[in-house]
Design an enzyme around this catalytic site. Structure first.
Site, mmCIF file in Angstrom:
data_model
loop_
_atom_site.group_PDB
_atom_site.id
_atom_site.type_symbol
_atom_site.label_atom_id
_atom_site.label_comp_id
_atom_site.label_asym_id
_atom_site.label_seq_id
_atom_site.Cartn_x
_atom_site.Cartn_y
_atom_site.Cartn_z
ATOM 1 N N LYS A 193 0.850 -1.213 0.000
ATOM 2 C CA LYS A 193 0.000 0.000 0.000
ATOM 3 C C LYS A 193 0.877 1.252 0.000
ATOM 4 C CE LYS A 193 -1.532 1.495 4.186
ATOM 5 N NZ LYS A 193 -1.198 2.860 4.576
ATOM 6 N N ASN A 194 1.897 1.263 0.861
ATOM 7 C CA ASN A 194 2.695 2.483 1.025
ATOM 8 C C ASN A 194 3.695 2.718 -0.112
ATOM 9 O OD1 ASN A 194 1.251 3.062 3.271
ATOM 10 N ND2 ASN A 194 2.830 2.473 4.749
ATOM 11 N N ARG B 41 -3.973 10.867 4.378
ATOM 12 C CA ARG B 41 -2.927 11.885 4.372
ATOM 13 C C ARG B 41 -2.033 11.813 3.138
ATOM 14 N NH1 ARG B 41 -1.911 14.372 8.820
ATOM 15 N NH2 ARG B 41 0.227 14.615 8.169
ATOM 16 N N ARG C 131 1.413 14.760 13.007
ATOM 17 C CA ARG C 131 1.815 14.534 11.614
ATOM 18 C C ARG C 131 1.749 15.791 10.728
ATOM 19 N NH1 ARG C 131 -0.634 8.960 9.574
ATOM 20 N NH2 ARG C 131 1.162 8.997 8.210
ATOM 21 N N SER D 205 11.933 11.833 7.106
ATOM 22 C CA SER D 205 10.490 11.680 6.875
ATOM 23 C C SER D 205 10.265 10.937 5.559
ATOM 24 C CB SER D 205 9.824 13.059 6.813
ATOM 25 O OG SER D 205 8.626 13.004 6.071
ATOM 26 N N VAL D 206 9.423 9.925 5.623
ATOM 27 C CA VAL D 206 9.087 9.143 4.431
ATOM 28 C C VAL D 206 8.367 10.047 3.422
ATOM 29 C CG1 VAL D 206 7.669 7.212 3.580
ATOM 30 C CG2 VAL D 206 8.983 6.964 5.711
ATOM 31 N N ASP E 51 5.270 0.730 12.025
ATOM 32 C CA ASP E 51 4.055 0.067 11.528
ATOM 33 C C ASP E 51 3.936 -1.384 11.991
ATOM 34 O OD1 ASP E 51 3.379 2.412 10.302
ATOM 35 O OD2 ASP E 51 3.898 1.786 8.283
ATOM 36 N N ILE F 218 8.819 7.200 16.605
ATOM 37 C CA ILE F 218 8.418 7.913 15.378
ATOM 38 C C ILE F 218 7.166 8.767 15.618
ATOM 39 C CG2 ILE F 218 7.810 7.669 12.928
ATOM 40 C CD1 ILE F 218 10.587 6.595 13.423
ATOM 41 N N ARG G 34 -8.491 -0.264 5.288
ATOM 42 C CA ARG G 34 -7.646 0.753 4.656
ATOM 43 C C ARG G 34 -6.321 0.162 4.180
ATOM 44 N NH1 ARG G 34 -7.107 6.355 7.667
ATOM 45 N NH2 ARG G 34 -5.788 6.580 5.835
#
Ligand code: EPZ
Length: 417
Positions: free
Chosen positions: A22-23, A93, A122, A164-165, A306, A328, A398
């Site tokens: 997903k990411n 987001r 965030r 930051s990703v 995660d 994080i 999600r």
């Protein structure tokens, strides 16, 4: 509202095929704004991906979905809106990732600020910091980021103050269309970012990585059509690795690259879990005597935030007091009160959770407020006595593709009502 009913303490066994990430898919969908035609395969059809597709359609991209083949095709039209409205960004987001590509390609963008989130404040200040360095003029008005670069973006040196990703991704996407060379340092180097880089290279960008430094030489000629296969979801794989360690006779996690899961494998081995690693799979079995461990969440290649909630469930079954420090996000222990209601012995002091094990968990009615917290409750339900009911499973939808289907195939007693 849908719920999951789980009857715990049932041994599981079988094969679990891991979906695409997903990411990785989310920033690559945003990157498709830079392309002509794109065909993505191994796409996980989870809720967040549909939300991003809605946003791209709103902007003006033609999207064709072939769900059974896990494929999305995207075609860029001429008439594009450079706007990402609040209603589409507030629920996810990652919508803010269209800012970099819109700005670099169309020289302007108006993107809603994403707002707060259950796991932390965030902010997006690091995204804006990078875009400003590339020459964008940015103002915040009525909850929107309004960005402009009338003469186009210009390559420069950018050092992120913290890793930051999302900011690394937005900067990469913007640097794609910038004039000259951009050097980004102190970058996030998650495997999902490496997948985005692979995609941008296929689009014609010259990108080099050395440690946390990424050098981008803006686009050349953009090909008419590109194909890209999304990498596997390492967080989904990690979640099932925990599930397998807790209650499997033998689970084989398939369609993965174990090299990406080095950190998780090391942790599980340290805890005493039996693991066999092959080229594209890992087989894992329950261990009676799990050893305690201390973990700290860190950017990749460190232990991922995660997977913090899922590993906490494993720690409830380890001998002694284990610790997890969440480094994080400032509010990512929301699963703790729910796990405690199931009988877990957990104390939080500052950023660290102390987990006393082994504890017998009891089924209960539970709910959580984010994706990974929710899946940790599913794992807890699978090892608990009696029945567990997990509420608010839209969080799970999600990000976990076919969660109960995959577990049911391994003989877990789980159903959606
Ligand atoms: C990505 O979020 C992931 N989301 C998250 O996945 C993941 O938890 C996170 O990276 C960390 O690995 C996607 O990839 C879509 P960050 P992102 O920017 O990019 C602070 C999941 O469950 N920060 O690396 O938003 C921030 O508040 C999730 O799939 C700033 O201060 O994470 C956090 O404390 C949720 N300013 C830290 O940096 C900024 O401008 C790391 O956040 C940006 C971030």
């Amino acid at each position: 509202m849908q719920k999951l009913f789980i009857k715990g303490k049932k041994e599981i066994s079988g094969n679990i095929f891991i979906s695409g990430s997903k990411n990785a898919t989310l920033p690559i969908l945003a990157a498709s704004l830079l392309a002509n035609e794109v065909k993505l395969s191994n796409v996980p059809f989870v809720k967040d991906i549909f939300t991003m597709i809605e946003l791209l359609k709103f902007i003006g991209i033609i999207v064709k979905i072939k769900k059974d083949k896990k494929i999305i095709e995207l075609i860029n039209k001429k008439n594009i809106k450079t706007l990402a409205p609040y209603k589409l960004v507030k629920t996810m987001r990652a919508g803010v990732l269209v800012l970099g590509p819109l700005l670099t390609k169309y020289k302007k963008a108006k993107v809603s600020l994403p707002g707060g989130c259950a796991i932390g404040t965030r902010p997006v200040d690091l995204h804006l910091f990078a875009l400003k360095k590339l020459g964008a003029k940015i103002k915040i008005k009525d909850g929107y980021i309004i960005a402009e670069a009338a003469k186009g973006l210009k390559g420069t040196k950018i050092k992120f103050p913290t890793i930051s990703v999302g900011a690394t991704e937005n900067a990469l996407l913007a640097a794609f269309g910038a004039k000259g060379t951009t050097v980004l340092s102190n970058c996030a180097i998650e495997p999902e970012i490496l997948d985005l880089i692979l995609f941008l290279k296929k689009l014609g960008s010259k990108i080099k990585i050395s440690g946390r430094k990424i050098t981008v030489v803006g686009k050349s000629v953009i090909p008419k059509k590109i194909n890209h296969k999304i990498i596997f979801d390492r967080i989904e794989a990690g979640t099932y690795l925990v599930g397998g360690s807790l209650l499997s006779k033998k689970i084989i996690i398939k369609q993965i690259d174990p090299r990406v899961l080095k950190c998780e494998i090391q942790i599980l081995k340290k805890m005493g879990v039996k693991i066999t690693i092959s080229k594209n799979s890992i087989s894992i079995s329950r261990t009676k005597k799990l050893k305690k461990i201390n973990l700290t969440t860190k950017p990749f290649p460190g232990f991922p935030t995660d997977l913090q909630a899922q590993f906490m469930v494993l720690m409830t079954q380890a001998n002694g007091v284990s610790q997890i420090k969440e480094n994080i996000f400032e509010n990512r222990f929301m699963h703790v009160p729910e796990l405690k209601r199931m009988g877990a012995k957990i104390e939080i002091r500052n950023k660290t959770a102390f987990i006393q094990g082994p504890t017998n968990l009891n089924g209960a009615e539970v709910m959580a407020t984010d994706l990974r917290a929710s899946v940790s409750l599913v794992l807890a339900g699978l090892i608990a006595d009696n029945r567990t009911i997990v509420n608010r499973i839209y969080h799970l939808d999600r990000g976990y593709e076919y969660l109960e289907k995959k577990l049911k195939k391994c003989k877990a007693e789980i159903k959606r009502v």
